[in-house]
Design a protein around this motif. Structure first.
Motif, PDB file in Angstrom:
ATOM      1  N   THR A 155       0.833  -1.209   0.000  1.00  0.00           N
ATOM      2  CA  THR A 155       0.000   0.000   0.000  1.00  0.00           C
ATOM      3  C   THR A 155       0.866   1.257   0.000  1.00  0.00           C
ATOM      4  N   LYS A 156       0.256   2.333  -0.497  1.00  0.00           N
ATOM      5  CA  LYS A 156       0.944   3.613  -0.603  1.00  0.00           C
ATOM      6  C   LYS A 156       0.832   4.378   0.718  1.00  0.00           C
TER       7      LYS A 156
ATOM      8  N   THR B 264      -4.822   3.286   3.778  1.00  0.00           N
ATOM      9  CA  THR B 264      -5.017   2.833   5.160  1.00  0.00           C
ATOM     10  C   THR B 264      -5.226   1.326   5.146  1.00  0.00           C
ATOM     11  N   PRO B 265      -4.288   0.547   5.722  1.00  0.00           N
ATOM     12  CA  PRO B 265      -3.036   0.980   6.351  1.00  0.00           C
ATOM     13  C   PRO B 265      -1.975   1.328   5.307  1.00  0.00           C
ATOM     14  N   ALA B 266      -1.050   2.177   5.679  1.00  0.00           N
ATOM     15  CA  ALA B 266       0.007   2.615   4.771  1.00  0.00           C
ATOM     16  C   ALA B 266       1.188   1.652   4.815  1.00  0.00           C
TER      17      ALA B 266
ATOM     18  N   GLY C  41      -9.651  -1.920  -6.286  1.00  0.00           N
ATOM     19  CA  GLY C  41      -8.906  -0.703  -6.570  1.00  0.00           C
ATOM     20  C   GLY C  41      -8.661  -0.536  -8.052  1.00  0.00           C
ATOM     21  N   ASN C  42      -8.887   0.663  -8.541  1.00  0.00           N
ATOM     22  CA  ASN C  42      -8.582   1.014  -9.921  1.00  0.00           C
ATOM     23  C   ASN C  42      -7.445   2.018  -9.934  1.00  0.00           C
TER      24      ASN C  42
ATOM     25  N   VAL D 171      -1.499   5.244  -7.543  1.00  0.00           N
ATOM     26  CA  VAL D 171      -2.295   5.135  -6.325  1.00  0.00           C
ATOM     27  C   VAL D 171      -3.711   4.707  -6.696  1.00  0.00           C
ATOM     28  N   PRO D 172      -4.176   3.557  -6.225  1.00  0.00           N
ATOM     29  CA  PRO D 172      -5.524   3.098  -6.595  1.00  0.00           C
ATOM     30  C   PRO D 172      -6.630   3.934  -5.965  1.00  0.00           C
ATOM     31  N   THR D 173      -7.757   3.967  -6.638  1.00  0.00           N
ATOM     32  CA  THR D 173      -9.002   4.473  -6.061  1.00  0.00           C
ATOM     33  C   THR D 173      -9.757   3.266  -5.521  1.00  0.00           C
TER      34      THR D 173
END
Length: 518
Positions: A31-32, A36-38, A100-101, A109-111
């Protein structure tokens, strides 16, 4: 990486001991900083990302029993890397699955869109896979509404907890709203004490009957001791109504079944379907923040009719069963949305603003299907609706009971009808549809019957549609939402609004399978 599925799984680890969160994805992913969580690794083991089916009702229907959503999450384990989870406990724990897209110019960074927040059954291990049965949060309601039981601790002639030889282990009764002729367990056989409601005071005890004969109310008791010490007058009763519950003591040994009419809730506004549904959910352990307050207010605004329902002592009923009965009384549905928040709304002819338009560009597959409602979709010319349900109907009454009362308690429901004989001009086999409800008032029942006739006397269409989704479309598609279907068939070229009554997430193919009604 254009799209990715991730899963956060809570499981009990006996080595801690305690709950830890396991994280998996359709491909290895970190994750970026903004996530959350990073900066957290998700193991790329998801083979099948829990294609969960959620429905307002049974397939092809617009009322009736709700359904618990379910599907399987399959993780790859051919290397044995998950063998250590064999001792973990998954059952009843939370799971959240997100899609995530990654859009152009997003910096990778996904949405994220939550597509299911639910609960789990115990994991199943094969040689190459770990499979977890995922349930939506409707499963949280499939437990007995009453967890408090009689302990059988009476030391007769004292006590209001029954004995080991009569009611020990049985659930204590509960009243929601306004109820009529409900049976009561005898909690003290020596002093002829009965319990009507557990855990709080009722607004009122409206009447008490012995085999249908009304008894005379005496002064209220001030305490349990007062009730156990002071006997009511002959052919009378007295009530102890407190935070401990509502109890009734008789002054004369009954000749048959003892029943009561009672009211819970401070006023009619506290006894609407929306308020009673909220109360049942809270009683079932759903947190208030997980019940949509906006939906409760909206359903109250749409239909403010009072209702009533009783959880008896002679059998366990689940919160889910009770909610089905309340919701069906006003033609509503309820259930968790994708984020796990419980929603509720009335089933109406779809109007208003649609959350999106489905066209041939979005649609992978479409089929027009037949309704499974009574009459299989043929317009109905008459609607019958039962109201003022009795907790128990009693054909066998004492001779002292008035004829009007005998007629009243001989039938479980009163009934109203709404009809339009002109419907039979075009539909000679037009059916009559019959519903039961927990509505209290005849006028409310008549209004509801007329509303349902307006819905079901006209042909309604049902389609099953598979649409390819991205994060934008996935974020707005959910149960109870209105969409516009626009295709060049069946008069839909200009677009028509439909209600989403079921949704199945095929996340591996990034598809949503929808059932639409309107």
């Amino acid at each position: 990486m254009a799209q990715i599925i991730i899963a956060d799984i809570d499981a009990y680890d006996p080595a801690l001991p305690g709950v830890r969160t396991l994280r998996f994805a359709t491909q290895g992913y970190v994750t970026k900083a903004s996530d959350t969580p990073a900066h957290t690794y998700y193991d790329g083991r998801i083979q099948q990302p829990a294609n969960v089916l959620r429905s307002c009702f049974g397939r092809g229907t617009t009322f009736g029993q709700s359904r618990i959503g379910y599907g399987d999450l399959v993780l790859v384990n051919n290397d044995g890397g998950l063998d250590g989870l064999l001792d973990y406990s998954f059952v009843g724990r939370a799971i959240t699955i997100k899609m995530g897209n990654v859009l152009p110019n997003s910096g990778g960074v996904p949405t994220w869109v939550t597509v299911i927040k639910g609960t789990m059954e115990q994991a199943q291990f094969s040689w190459q896979r770990l499979t977890i049965r995922v349930r939506d949060r409707q499963q949280d309601l499939a437990q007995p509404i009453q967890q408090v039981r009689y302990g059988g601790t009476n030391s007769l002639p004292n006590g209001i907890d029954g004995t080991a030889d009569d009611i020990k282990g049985r659930p204590k009764p509960l009243v929601f709203g306004q109820v009529f002729n409900v049976p009561m367990p005898q909690v003290n056989t020596t002093s002829m004490i009965y319990q009507l409601h557990d855990g709080s005071a009722l607004q009122s005890v409206d009447a008490v009957y012995d085999r249908g004969k009304p008894l005379t109310a005496g002064a209220a008791y001030s305490s349990q001791s007062d009730m156990e010490t002071n006997e009511p007058a002959a052919n009378g009763y007295r009530v102890w109504n407190s935070s401990a519950g509502t109890y009734i003591r008789l002054g004369t040994a009954p000749s048959g079944q003892v029943t009561a009419d009672a009211t819970e809730g401070a006023n009619a506004a506290a006894r609407t379907a929306a308020q009673i549904m909220k109360e049942i959910m809270l009683k079932a352990g759903i947190a208030s923040g997980d019940i949509s307050s906006a939906d409760v207010s909206a359903l109250d605004a749409a239909v403010s009719y009072p209702v009533g329902i009783f959880a008896p002592s002679d059998s366990d009923v689940t919160a889910l069963e009770m909610l089905d009965d309340v919701a069906n009384s006003v033609g509503a549905w309820f259930g968790p949305d994708a984020t796990g928040v419980f929603r509720m709304a009335r089933v109406e002819i779809p109007t208003g603003t649609a959350v999106g338009t489905l066209t041939a560009t979005d649609i992978v597959k479409i089929e027009r299907v037949s309704s499974r409602d009574p009459g299989v979709g043929i317009p109905a010319w008459k609607v019958k609706l039962g109201y003022k349900m009795l907790g128990v109907h009693q054909p066998d009454l004492t001779n002292a009971v008035a004829e009007a009362r005998k007629a009243f308690v001989a039938s479980k429901f009163r009934r109203v009808e709404a009809s339009d004989s002109s419907v039979k001009t075009a539909n000679i086999m037009s059916p009559e549809i019959e519903f039961e409800s927990l509505l209290v008032n005849a006028s409310d029942a008549a209004s509801e019957a007329s509303r349902r006739l307006a819905i079901y006397k006209v042909r309604r269409d049902m389609y099953e549609v598979s649409v390819r989704v991205d994060s934008a479309l996935a974020s707005v598609l959910d149960l109870g939402k209105t969409v516009t279907l626009q295709v060049n068939r069946y008069g839909l070229s200009a677009g028509k609004k439909f209600l989403v009554t079921s949704i199945r997430t095929d996340l591996r193919g990034y598809l949503f399978d929808l059932t639409l009604w309107g």
